[in-house]
Design an enzyme around this catalytic site. Structure first.
Site, PDB file in Angstrom:
ATOM      1  N   ASP A 102       5.572  12.841   4.117  1.00  0.00           N
ATOM      2  CA  ASP A 102       6.150  11.459   4.423  1.00  0.00           C
ATOM      3  C   ASP A 102       6.817  11.096   3.259  1.00  0.00           C
ATOM      4  O   ASP A 102       5.990  10.844   2.253  1.00  0.00           O
ATOM      5  CB  ASP A 102       5.218  10.440   5.067  1.00  0.00           C
ATOM      6  CG  ASP A 102       5.727   9.630   6.138  1.00  0.00           C
ATOM      7  OD1 ASP A 102       6.851   9.111   5.803  1.00  0.00           O
ATOM      8  OD2 ASP A 102       5.015   9.415   7.028  1.00  0.00           O
ATOM      9  N   ASP A 204      10.962   8.141   5.804  1.00  0.00           N
ATOM     10  CA  ASP A 204      10.861   6.867   6.367  1.00  0.00           C
ATOM     11  C   ASP A 204      11.999   6.046   6.491  1.00  0.00           C
ATOM     12  O   ASP A 204      12.723   5.730   5.388  1.00  0.00           O
ATOM     13  CB  ASP A 204       9.633   6.117   5.461  1.00  0.00           C
ATOM     14  CG  ASP A 204       9.368   4.873   6.080  1.00  0.00           C
ATOM     15  OD1 ASP A 204       8.511   4.898   6.989  1.00  0.00           O
ATOM     16  OD2 ASP A 204       9.307   3.917   5.532  1.00  0.00           O
ATOM     17  N   GLU A 259      13.572   9.139  10.041  1.00  0.00           N
ATOM     18  CA  GLU A 259      13.100   8.098  10.927  1.00  0.00           C
ATOM     19  C   GLU A 259      14.304   6.975  11.062  1.00  0.00           C
ATOM     20  O   GLU A 259      14.568   6.314   9.947  1.00  0.00           O
ATOM     21  CB  GLU A 259      11.740   7.445  10.400  1.00  0.00           C
ATOM     22  CG  GLU A 259      11.500   6.466  11.665  1.00  0.00           C
ATOM     23  CD  GLU A 259      10.550   5.222  10.893  1.00  0.00           C
ATOM     24  OE1 GLU A 259      10.021   4.687  11.640  1.00  0.00           O
ATOM     25  OE2 GLU A 259      10.631   5.105   9.778  1.00  0.00           O
ATOM     26  N   HIS A 333       2.326   6.050  14.941  1.00  0.00           N
ATOM     27  CA  HIS A 333       1.496   5.099  14.446  1.00  0.00           C
ATOM     28  C   HIS A 333       2.028   3.695  14.438  1.00  0.00           C
ATOM     29  O   HIS A 333       1.341   3.010  14.164  1.00  0.00           O
ATOM     30  CB  HIS A 333       1.093   5.497  13.074  1.00  0.00           C
ATOM     31  CG  HIS A 333       2.293   5.476  12.076  1.00  0.00           C
ATOM     32  ND1 HIS A 333       3.460   6.089  12.429  1.00  0.00           N
ATOM     33  CD2 HIS A 333       2.691   4.300  11.087  1.00  0.00           C
ATOM     34  CE1 HIS A 333       4.569   6.017  11.500  1.00  0.00           C
ATOM     35  NE2 HIS A 333       4.083   5.140  10.825  1.00  0.00           N
ATOM     36  N   ASP A 334       3.282   3.648  14.771  1.00  0.00           N
ATOM     37  CA  ASP A 334       3.757   2.082  15.138  1.00  0.00           C
ATOM     38  C   ASP A 334       3.847   1.644  16.291  1.00  0.00           C
ATOM     39  O   ASP A 334       4.330   0.811  16.609  1.00  0.00           O
ATOM     40  CB  ASP A 334       5.245   2.162  14.299  1.00  0.00           C
ATOM     41  CG  ASP A 334       5.408   2.374  12.728  1.00  0.00           C
ATOM     42  OD1 ASP A 334       4.138   2.052  12.111  1.00  0.00           O
ATOM     43  OD2 ASP A 334       6.265   3.079  12.344  1.00  0.00           O
TER      44      ASP A 334
HETATM   45  C1  NOJ Z   1       8.403   2.786   9.222  1.00  0.00           C
HETATM   46  C2  NOJ Z   1       6.800   3.283   9.280  1.00  0.00           C
HETATM   47  O1  NOJ Z   1       6.699   4.133  10.335  1.00  0.00           O
HETATM   48  C3  NOJ Z   1       5.937   2.193   9.481  1.00  0.00           C
HETATM   49  O2  NOJ Z   1       4.585   2.363   9.505  1.00  0.00           O
HETATM   50  C4  NOJ Z   1       6.173   1.216   8.077  1.00  0.00           C
HETATM   51  O3  NOJ Z   1       5.564   0.135   8.084  1.00  0.00           O
HETATM   52  C5  NOJ Z   1       7.809   1.048   7.799  1.00  0.00           C
HETATM   53  N1  NOJ Z   1       8.620   2.022   8.022  1.00  0.00           N
HETATM   54  C6  NOJ Z   1       7.875   0.733   6.455  1.00  0.00           C
HETATM   55  O4  NOJ Z   1       7.674   1.637   5.281  1.00  0.00           O
END
Ligand code: NOJ
Length: 567
Positions: A102, A204, A259, A333-334
């Site tokens: 990541d 990210d 992402e 995870h989000d």
């Molecule tokens: C996306 C990530 O998936 C998330 O977990 C993170 O808080 C934010 N980007 C900031 O890096």
């Protein structure tokens, strides 16, 4: 170290996402670690996983669980050492699997040495690594952009009398990509990991790196009016991504996934069409906002099933036509667990988890499995706000109350929406703390672990785990899963999502009943005549005892889901 692998090998791969803090602890610290992942590699290999996406394990104060990086080329001691990492990489390679790291370079932690230097003085050589602005003429914020985690996107620095931009937490300072030195640093750190032999990167929020240099106020004329239109898929983003491709992704033959926050299909085609030389594929989140009233994450509504199907279909068709490639996912995870969000995680938990899997794994793209999804882990039970750990959830709990919600109402929203729903420890067995740790876990283990765990799932041939294993294997066997043209078949059916994947040699049909009532689906006449009649259809995978043949009209029991092949 260049990977000696054929181009596009990842189109038939399945990725497994590891949230290291919650995967497996070997020290009793209550937090997972790299050695824990090494211990579980045989498990992932048995599942058929090709690529392991390891979330950030770099040095970090962990305000955002590692997405706040303080040193990009060192391992956080809580996770282990560089030797552990090298061993992990070697163990993954020896199993013919791949490691994807990541990379978090829209921002760094304010504890990073660059930021520490940057805030020293206005003429420090690192000043320009970050985005500093004078206060507005009235002394207020430079503009009205909002942080994704709530509150303004600017933090004031007393020492130098300027504000710095933080689109996420106040300790995550946005890097200034306009500065060629920053881009050089990014190339350097990515090269460091590529040289170690990793196979790829997950980037990210990478579509946020190019900001409109006028930093305009958002007048709110376009929802959600928080400033995102001035930095999302911004003016120079493709140029920056191409530079990374030219200097790192291409030379090391890496698999990369970007992402993409609040992106557009047009941009995702550019990001992922191989001719553009940018990324291998993209994540977008539109299909995971179908339960946000007017785009508001922190308000509840039942999800809009038709919109979910429409978005999945539009992205299938659009990306296919544009030569782009989707990263396929319902969980990460989000996000709260899709099983709890879109289906029934109690009475029909097993059927639902398999339905979610079949629906996703029939689509075109590269599927991602988020840890615990393959054993049907639901959203945990939250009794009290003190059980939650996520910075966004804790911020929003306060903000919701400031905006007039009662504590109970705020908790009800957090329960549904919190990112912690997917972050509780992996449930390995029915022993203490689900076999995750011998200590006290950093976040609670869901109380249903005695009946929902890996050991139980592996022993039951009818389990969710074995269903995933079969789907992952099918992706390698069936060319139509990679290439087949997508056709939607359900004509706005209120309960069923159905689609086909069509290639010259074979046709695949997927049908899923997203409701707890029986449903019946009539295939469109032209599709039936052209593809079903006269062919031999066979059920490849389903989630009920019945093994129905594919017919002009199919009856589906609650949460039934099937995949047929016609040859
Ligand atoms: C996306 C990530 O998936 C998330 O977990 C993170 O808080 C934010 N980007 C900031 O890096």
């Amino acid at each position: 170290m260049k990977n000696s692998i054929t181009q596009d090998w990842w189109r038939k791969s399945t990725v497994y996402q590891v949230y290291p803090k919650s995967f497996k602890d070997t020290t009793g610290s209550g937090e997972g670690d790299i050695r824990g992942l090494i211990e579980k590699l045989d498990y992932l290999q048995d599942l058929g996983i090709d690529i392991i996406w390891l979330q950030p394990v770099y040095v970090s104060p962990q305000n955002d669980n590692g997405y706040d990086v303080a040193d990009y080329c060192e391992i956080n001691p809580e996770y282990g050492t560089m030797e552990d990492f090298d061993e992990l990489a070697a163990e993954i390679r020896s199993r013919n699997m791949h490691l994807m790291l990541d990379i978090v370079v829209n921002h760094s932690s304010t504890e990073h040495a660059w930021f520490q230097a940057s805030r020293q003085s206005k003429d420090n050589p690192y000043r320009d690594y970050y985005i500093w602005k004078d206060p507005a003429p009235d002394g207020g914020l430079p503009n009205n952009w909002q942080s994704k985690f709530g509150g303004p996107a600017w933090q004031y620095d007393e020492g130098t009398g300027q504000y710095f931009l933080t689109l996420f937490d106040k300790t995550q300072a946005d890097l200034n990509w306009e500065n060629p030195k920053v881009r050089e640093e990014v190339v350097k750190l990515m090269t460091f990991w590529a040289e170690k032999g990793v196979s790829g990167f997950r980037m990210d929020v990478i579509n946020l790196i190019s900001k409109d240099q006028d930093f305009p106020n958002d007048d709110g004329s376009v929802l959600p009016g928080d400033g995102r239109r001035f930095y999302t898929d911004g003016p120079r983003v493709h140029e920056y991504v191409k530079e990374m491709h030219e200097r790192v992704f291409g030379p090391y033959n890496l698999v990369t996934v970007g992402e993409m926050s609040s992106t557009t299909m047009e941009n995702c085609i550019l990001y992922s069409n191989p001719a553009e030389k940018e990324f291998s594929m993209t994540f977008n989140f539109h299909h995971l906002k179908v339960d946000y009233p007017k785009g508001q994450k922190w308000e509840l509504m039942p999800y809009d099933f038709e919109q979910l199907k429409r978005l999945l279909s539009d992205w299938q068709i659009g990306m296919q036509q544009g030569g782009g490639w989707n990263a396929l996912f319902f969980n990460n995870h989000d996000q709260p667990r899709a099983l709890s969000r879109f289906t029934d995680d109690t009475k029909y938990r097993t059927e639902s988890a398999k339905l979610i899997a079949t629906t996703l794994h029939g689509l075109q793209g590269t599927p991602y499995v988020f840890q615990g999804e393959e054993i049907g882990m639901p959203n945990p039970y939250w009794n009290d706000i003190s059980e939650l750990r996520d910075i966004e959830s804790k911020n929003m709990y306060q903000i919701l109350q400031q905006n007039g919600k009662s504590a109970d109402e705020a908790l009800a929203i957090i329960r549904e929406r919190s990112r912690d729903n997917s972050r509780t420890p992996m449930q390995w067995d029915d022993g203490p703390q689900a076999g995750f740790t011998s200590g006290t876990p950093w976040i609670k283990v869901d109380e249903r672990y005695p009946s929902i765990n890996v050991k139980q799932q592996m022993n039951d041939p009818e389990s969710i785990y074995h269903h995933y294993k079969k789907l992952i294997a099918l992706r390698k066997e069936l060319q139509v899963l990679t290439d087949g043209r997508y056709i939607r078949l359900d004509e706005a059916h209120p309960q069923v999502y159905a689609y086909a994947r069509v290639s010259e040699k074979e046709t695949l049909v997927v049908m899923s009943n997203f409701s707890d009532r029986e449903a019946s689906l009539q295939l469109p006449d032209d599709f039936h005549t052209e593809y079903v009649e006269g062919g031999l259809s066979k059920l490849l995978i389903g989630n009920t005892k019945l093994e129905p043949a594919l017919q002009a009209q199919t009856v589906l029991t609650p949460y039934a889901s099937y995949m047929w092949i016609i040859r």
